[in-house]
Motif scaffolding. Structure first.
Motif, PDB file in Angstrom:
ATOM      1  N   TYR A   1       0.860  -1.192   0.000  1.00 51.04           N
ATOM      2  CA  TYR A   1       0.000   0.000   0.000  1.00 51.04           C
ATOM      3  C   TYR A   1       0.891   1.235   0.000  1.00 51.04           C
ATOM      4  O   TYR A   1       1.818   1.356   0.799  1.00 51.04           O
ATOM      5  CB  TYR A   1      -0.871  -0.029   1.254  1.00 51.04           C
ATOM      6  CG  TYR A   1      -2.107   0.819   1.210  1.00 51.04           C
ATOM      7  CD1 TYR A   1      -3.268   0.365   0.589  1.00 51.04           C
ATOM      8  CD2 TYR A   1      -2.145   2.070   1.820  1.00 51.04           C
ATOM      9  CE1 TYR A   1      -4.419   1.114   0.571  1.00 51.04           C
ATOM     10  CE2 TYR A   1      -3.298   2.841   1.804  1.00 51.04           C
ATOM     11  CZ  TYR A   1      -4.424   2.349   1.183  1.00 51.04           C
ATOM     12  OH  TYR A   1      -5.574   3.112   1.160  1.00 51.04           O
ATOM     13  N   THR A   2       0.636   2.147  -0.949  1.00 52.86           N
ATOM     14  CA  THR A   2       1.512   3.296  -1.147  1.00 52.86           C
ATOM     15  C   THR A   2       0.697   4.582  -1.129  1.00 52.86           C
ATOM     16  O   THR A   2      -0.189   4.768  -1.967  1.00 52.86           O
ATOM     17  CB  THR A   2       2.263   3.177  -2.494  1.00 52.86           C
ATOM     18  OG1 THR A   2       2.950   1.925  -2.536  1.00 52.86           O
ATOM     19  CG2 THR A   2       3.251   4.300  -2.666  1.00 52.86           C
ATOM     20  N   GLN A   3       0.971   5.454  -0.184  1.00 52.15           N
ATOM     21  CA  GLN A   3       0.211   6.694  -0.071  1.00 52.15           C
ATOM     22  C   GLN A   3       0.734   7.760  -1.021  1.00 52.15           C
ATOM     23  O   GLN A   3       1.929   7.852  -1.290  1.00 52.15           O
ATOM     24  CB  GLN A   3       0.230   7.216   1.372  1.00 52.15           C
ATOM     25  CG  GLN A   3      -0.589   6.373   2.322  1.00 52.15           C
ATOM     26  CD  GLN A   3      -1.025   7.129   3.563  1.00 52.15           C
ATOM     27  OE1 GLN A   3      -2.146   6.971   4.022  1.00 52.15           O
ATOM     28  NE2 GLN A   3      -0.155   7.940   4.129  1.00 52.15           N
ATOM     29  N   ALA A   4      -0.224   8.570  -1.514  1.00 48.03           N
ATOM     30  CA  ALA A   4       0.097   9.705  -2.377  1.00 48.03           C
ATOM     31  C   ALA A   4      -0.029  10.988  -1.560  1.00 48.03           C
ATOM     32  O   ALA A   4      -0.901  11.105  -0.693  1.00 48.03           O
ATOM     33  CB  ALA A   4      -0.863   9.746  -3.564  1.00 48.03           C
ATOM     34  N   TYR A   5       0.846  11.944  -1.878  1.00 44.49           N
ATOM     35  CA  TYR A   5       0.903  13.186  -1.106  1.00 44.49           C
ATOM     36  C   TYR A   5       0.884  14.412  -2.018  1.00 44.49           C
ATOM     37  O   TYR A   5       1.374  14.367  -3.144  1.00 44.49           O
ATOM     38  CB  TYR A   5       2.186  13.228  -0.268  1.00 44.49           C
ATOM     39  CG  TYR A   5       2.266  12.157   0.785  1.00 44.49           C
ATOM     40  CD1 TYR A   5       1.826  12.395   2.087  1.00 44.49           C
ATOM     41  CD2 TYR A   5       2.770  10.902   0.486  1.00 44.49           C
ATOM     42  CE1 TYR A   5       1.899  11.413   3.060  1.00 44.49           C
ATOM     43  CE2 TYR A   5       2.849   9.903   1.448  1.00 44.49           C
ATOM     44  CZ  TYR A   5       2.409  10.164   2.738  1.00 44.49           C
ATOM     45  OH  TYR A   5       2.478   9.185   3.690  1.00 44.49           O
ATOM     46  N   VAL A   6       0.328  15.485  -1.494  1.00 40.30           N
ATOM     47  CA  VAL A   6       0.420  16.814  -2.081  1.00 40.30           C
ATOM     48  C   VAL A   6       0.954  17.741  -0.994  1.00 40.30           C
ATOM     49  O   VAL A   6       0.344  17.851   0.085  1.00 40.30           O
ATOM     50  CB  VAL A   6      -0.959  17.304  -2.584  1.00 40.30           C
ATOM     51  CG1 VAL A   6      -0.900  18.783  -2.937  1.00 40.30           C
ATOM     52  CG2 VAL A   6      -1.411  16.494  -3.786  1.00 40.30           C
ATOM     53  N   ASP A   7       2.084  18.351  -1.255  1.00 39.86           N
ATOM     54  CA  ASP A   7       2.724  19.229  -0.268  1.00 39.86           C
ATOM     55  C   ASP A   7       2.866  18.538   1.088  1.00 39.86           C
ATOM     56  O   ASP A   7       2.634  19.153   2.143  1.00 39.86           O
ATOM     57  CB  ASP A   7       1.935  20.526  -0.117  1.00 39.86           C
ATOM     58  CG  ASP A   7       1.989  21.390  -1.370  1.00 39.86           C
ATOM     59  OD1 ASP A   7       3.006  21.305  -2.094  1.00 39.86           O
ATOM     60  OD2 ASP A   7       1.021  22.132  -1.639  1.00 39.86           O
ATOM     61  N   GLY A   8       3.201  17.252   1.043  1.00 43.05           N
ATOM     62  CA  GLY A   8       3.443  16.508   2.270  1.00 43.05           C
ATOM     63  C   GLY A   8       2.199  16.019   2.983  1.00 43.05           C
ATOM     64  O   GLY A   8       2.303  15.414   4.055  1.00 43.05           O
ATOM     65  N   LYS A   9       1.024  16.263   2.399  1.00 40.23           N
ATOM     66  CA  LYS A   9      -0.229  15.837   3.031  1.00 40.23           C
ATOM     67  C   LYS A   9      -0.841  14.671   2.252  1.00 40.23           C
ATOM     68  O   LYS A   9      -0.924  14.709   1.021  1.00 40.23           O
ATOM     69  CB  LYS A   9      -1.214  17.007   3.095  1.00 40.23           C
ATOM     70  CG  LYS A   9      -0.712  18.140   3.989  1.00 40.23           C
ATOM     71  CD  LYS A   9      -1.703  19.282   4.059  1.00 40.23           C
ATOM     72  CE  LYS A   9      -1.189  20.374   5.003  1.00 40.23           C
ATOM     73  NZ  LYS A   9      -2.128  21.521   5.072  1.00 40.23           N
ATOM     74  N   ALA A  10      -1.266  13.646   2.977  1.00 45.08           N
ATOM     75  CA  ALA A  10      -1.799  12.437   2.346  1.00 45.08           C
ATOM     76  C   ALA A  10      -3.146  12.724   1.689  1.00 45.08           C
ATOM     77  O   ALA A  10      -4.046  13.299   2.313  1.00 45.08           O
ATOM     78  CB  ALA A  10      -1.956  11.337   3.385  1.00 45.08           C
ATOM     79  N   VAL A  11      -3.279  12.321   0.408  1.00 46.20           N
ATOM     80  CA  VAL A  11      -4.506  12.632  -0.334  1.00 46.20           C
ATOM     81  C   VAL A  11      -5.169  11.402  -0.955  1.00 46.20           C
ATOM     82  O   VAL A  11      -6.328  11.459  -1.365  1.00 46.20           O
ATOM     83  CB  VAL A  11      -4.235  13.672  -1.449  1.00 46.20           C
ATOM     84  CG1 VAL A  11      -3.883  15.028  -0.842  1.00 46.20           C
ATOM     85  CG2 VAL A  11      -3.137  13.200  -2.401  1.00 46.20           C
ATOM     86  N   ALA A  12      -4.458  10.278  -1.053  1.00 45.59           N
ATOM     87  CA  ALA A  12      -5.015   9.069  -1.662  1.00 45.59           C
ATOM     88  C   ALA A  12      -3.964   7.969  -1.513  1.00 45.59           C
ATOM     89  O   ALA A  12      -2.912   8.168  -0.895  1.00 45.59           O
ATOM     90  CB  ALA A  12      -5.356   9.282  -3.142  1.00 45.59           C
ATOM     91  N   ALA A  13      -4.260   6.794  -2.091  1.00 44.61           N
ATOM     92  CA  ALA A  13      -3.279   5.714  -2.077  1.00 44.61           C
ATOM     93  C   ALA A  13      -3.482   4.811  -3.279  1.00 44.61           C
ATOM     94  O   ALA A  13      -4.578   4.723  -3.837  1.00 44.61           O
ATOM     95  CB  ALA A  13      -3.373   4.899  -0.783  1.00 44.61           C
ATOM     96  N   VAL A  14      -2.404   4.146  -3.663  1.00 47.97           N
ATOM     97  CA  VAL A  14      -2.444   3.143  -4.735  1.00 47.97           C
ATOM     98  C   VAL A  14      -1.853   1.857  -4.180  1.00 47.97           C
ATOM     99  O   VAL A  14      -1.004   1.880  -3.286  1.00 47.97           O
ATOM    100  CB  VAL A  14      -1.685   3.605  -5.985  1.00 47.97           C
ATOM    101  CG1 VAL A  14      -2.351   4.829  -6.600  1.00 47.97           C
ATOM    102  CG2 VAL A  14      -0.217   3.918  -5.666  1.00 47.97           C
ATOM    103  N   VAL A  15      -2.308   0.725  -4.730  1.00 46.95           N
ATOM    104  CA  VAL A  15      -1.879  -0.567  -4.205  1.00 46.95           C
ATOM    105  C   VAL A  15      -1.949  -1.594  -5.327  1.00 46.95           C
ATOM    106  O   VAL A  15      -2.839  -1.515  -6.180  1.00 46.95           O
ATOM    107  CB  VAL A  15      -2.765  -0.989  -2.999  1.00 46.95           C
ATOM    108  CG1 VAL A  15      -4.204  -1.179  -3.412  1.00 46.95           C
ATOM    109  CG2 VAL A  15      -2.224  -2.225  -2.317  1.00 46.95           C
ATOM    110  N   PRO A  16      -1.005  -2.555  -5.387  1.00 48.78           N
ATOM    111  CA  PRO A  16      -1.145  -3.629  -6.374  1.00 48.78           C
ATOM    112  C   PRO A  16      -2.260  -4.575  -5.947  1.00 48.78           C
ATOM    113  O   PRO A  16      -2.567  -4.685  -4.750  1.00 48.78           O
ATOM    114  CB  PRO A  16       0.221  -4.323  -6.338  1.00 48.78           C
ATOM    115  CG  PRO A  16       0.783  -4.018  -4.994  1.00 48.78           C
ATOM    116  CD  PRO A  16       0.241  -2.690  -4.597  1.00 48.78           C
TER     117      PRO A  16
END
Length: 265
Positions: A44-59
């Motif tokens: 599970y890999t979190q996505a960030y904008v300006d260091g803030k978590a906004v979503a995640a992607v996962v295989p």
């Protein structure tokens, strides 16, 4: 950050067979950066904008194939209680409530019309750390061919009040938590091919809708609808190169008057 009120959209993630491809695409279109894959949670890999978590992607897990799709999670004070309400109101629990370390607890479910969604009971991870800024979540809508089923189900499970848009051209309803409108519901018309299942369309904020479309399509995404100006922003519906549907919206470019609505009892 305070715990989200019951039924508030609080997180979004998606499974991708080509995880690196997804990271590259959304990094370019939405400006996301990514944390390290958490191997103990299936990379599970979190996505960030300006260091803030906004979503995640996962295989995908080994037993899960099929079409990539964004999943929206609605805040729950108690996922066990939410699971019971899902069943009591004709829905189906697809993934039983499970704890995810100290981050929180989740479930996946399907409403009686076929719309898949998640519920999240926050622990150390309460959900979106940013909303409504470029790259972050903006809005979401339930797309269903059987609106009467969704209209009964979601308020029964999450306690929403509802109001209907007064437009004979469009069957659109809005669900409220207190004074805040948190989710839309759109009836799918014959414009949608029959093979497209009911789903929740997640909108991500962008600085410029047209630039986002150009970037997405150059990278193999497909423009499905728009761009279109509305009283809420200029938006477009897209599919990414792996087939996951999403929308982009520039909240600063607005046109027209906000449609009238009437309360639904």
């Amino acid at each position: 950050m305070a715990v989200q009120p019951e039924g508030t959209p609080c997180w979004a993630d998606a499974m991708f067979t080509d995880l690196e491809g997804a990271k590259s695409f959304y990094g370019d279109v939405l400006g996301w950066t990514f944390g390290e894959a958490q191997s103990q949670y299936g990379n599970y890999t979190q996505a960030y904008v300006d260091g803030k978590a906004v979503a995640a992607v996962v295989p995908p897990m080994s037993d899960q194939g099929g079409q990539s799709a964004w999943c929206l999670y609605l805040a729950s004070a108690d996922v066990e209680a939410t699971a019971a309400k899902v069943r009591q109101n004709g829905g189906e629990v697809l993934m039983e409530p499970m704890q995810v370390g100290d981050f929180g607890s989740m479930l996946l479910a399907r409403d009686p019309s076929g719309v898949v969604f998640g519920a999240w009971q926050g622990g150390t991870h309460e959900g979106f750390e940013a909303k409504g800024v470029p790259g972050a979540y903006a809005w979401a809508e339930v797309f269903t061919r059987e609106p009467e089923k969704s209209d009964a189900f979601f308020p029964a499970v999450f306690g929403y009040s509802a109001k209907q848009m007064e437009d004979p051209q469009v069957d659109f309803r809005m669900f409220d938590v207190g004074e805040d409108t948190v989710l839309g519901r759109m009836k799918m018309t014959e414009d949608f091919p029959p093979e497209v299942p009911p789903y929740i369309n997640v909108y991500f904020t962008v600085d410029d809708c047209d630039v986002a479309i150009k970037t997405a399509t150059e990278l193999g995404g497909v423009l499905r609808f728009g761009p279109m100006n509305t009283p809420f922003g200029r938006f477009a519906a897209l599919s990414d190169p792996q087939g996951a549907s999403f929308s982009v919206i520039d909240l600063t470019t607005t046109e027209g008057e906000v449609p009238r609505t009437s309360d639904v009892t």
